[in-house]
Scaffold this motif. Sequence first.
Motif, PDB file in Angstrom:
ATOM      1  N   ASN A  67      18.140  -5.688  22.004  1.00 56.33           N
ATOM      2  CA  ASN A  67      18.551  -5.887  20.617  1.00 56.33           C
ATOM      3  C   ASN A  67      17.797  -4.898  19.731  1.00 56.33           C
ATOM      4  N   ASP A  68      18.219  -4.780  18.478  1.00 58.05           N
ATOM      5  CA  ASP A  68      17.649  -3.774  17.571  1.00 58.05           C
ATOM      6  C   ASP A  68      16.225  -4.075  17.127  1.00 58.05           C
ATOM      7  N   PHE A  69      15.745  -5.281  17.337  1.00 56.83           N
ATOM      8  CA  PHE A  69      14.394  -5.628  16.914  1.00 56.83           C
ATOM      9  C   PHE A  69      13.343  -5.224  17.942  1.00 56.83           C
ATOM     10  N   ILE A  70      13.741  -4.855  19.133  1.00 54.02           N
ATOM     11  CA  ILE A  70      12.822  -4.436  20.187  1.00 54.02           C
ATOM     12  C   ILE A  70      12.844  -2.913  20.232  1.00 54.02           C
ATOM     13  N   ARG A  71      11.774  -2.310  19.727  1.00 51.03           N
ATOM     14  CA  ARG A  71      11.740  -0.849  19.630  1.00 51.03           C
ATOM     15  C   ARG A  71      10.657  -0.208  20.479  1.00 51.03           C
ATOM     16  N   SER A  72       9.856  -1.024  21.180  1.00 53.77           N
ATOM     17  CA  SER A  72       8.822  -0.475  22.061  1.00 53.77           C
ATOM     18  C   SER A  72       8.696  -1.359  23.291  1.00 53.77           C
ATOM     19  N   ARG A  73       8.054  -0.835  24.318  1.00 54.16           N
ATOM     20  CA  ARG A  73       7.878  -1.613  25.549  1.00 54.16           C
ATOM     21  C   ARG A  73       6.971  -2.814  25.333  1.00 54.16           C
ATOM     22  N   THR A  74       6.012  -2.687  24.432  1.00 51.70           N
ATOM     23  CA  THR A  74       5.133  -3.813  24.113  1.00 51.70           C
ATOM     24  C   THR A  74       5.938  -4.960  23.511  1.00 51.70           C
ATOM     25  N   THR A  75       6.796  -4.639  22.564  1.00 43.78           N
ATOM     26  CA  THR A  75       7.643  -5.640  21.942  1.00 43.78           C
ATOM     27  C   THR A  75       8.601  -6.249  22.965  1.00 43.78           C
ATOM     28  N   LEU A  76       9.078  -5.429  23.898  1.00 42.82           N
ATOM     29  CA  LEU A  76       9.971  -5.911  24.948  1.00 42.82           C
ATOM     30  C   LEU A  76       9.263  -6.949  25.822  1.00 42.82           C
ATOM     31  N   ARG A  77       8.029  -6.663  26.230  1.00 41.61           N
ATOM     32  CA  ARG A  77       7.266  -7.620  27.042  1.00 41.61           C
ATOM     33  C   ARG A  77       7.026  -8.917  26.274  1.00 41.61           C
ATOM     34  N   GLN A  78       6.696  -8.802  24.986  1.00 38.27           N
ATOM     35  CA  GLN A  78       6.457  -9.997  24.171  1.00 38.27           C
ATOM     36  C   GLN A  78       7.729 -10.828  24.020  1.00 38.27           C
ATOM     37  N   ALA A  79       8.858 -10.169  23.790  1.00 36.83           N
ATOM     38  CA  ALA A  79      10.128 -10.889  23.626  1.00 36.83           C
ATOM     39  C   ALA A  79      10.527 -11.590  24.917  1.00 36.83           C
ATOM     40  N   ALA A  80      10.330 -10.927  26.049  1.00 42.00           N
ATOM     41  CA  ALA A  80      10.674 -11.545  27.334  1.00 42.00           C
ATOM     42  C   ALA A  80       9.788 -12.755  27.611  1.00 42.00           C
TER      43      ALA A  80
END
Length: 98
Positions: free
Chosen positions: A15-28
């Motif tokens: 989604n557009d709110f995940i712009r970095s791998r760090t944010t991706l790990r946190q969202a998952a």
Amino acid sequence: MNTVIYDKIFGCIPNDFIRSRTTLRQAAAKQKEKLGHTTIDMGMAINEIPVQFNGFSDLSVASIRGLLVCLPLLFLQEEDLRPVFNESEYYASAQVFH
């Protein structure tokens, strides 16, 4: 509205709110914590989760109309996604991928 409903209920990635791998790990991690391992493993989701968005309330899976959602154009925008030297794609010419 479909995109918002899917994101709020299912925690869609990408989604557009995940712009970095760090944010991706946190969202998952957040999504796994929210739903728990049993619902994710079985491929099920909660049918009725009240969602509020811009004055609309009580949105649920039943509120989804049609099949269209927005394409996430900003997903991992801040990351350098070029292959690194230990990946086989690194040794191929860039023209192969264009």
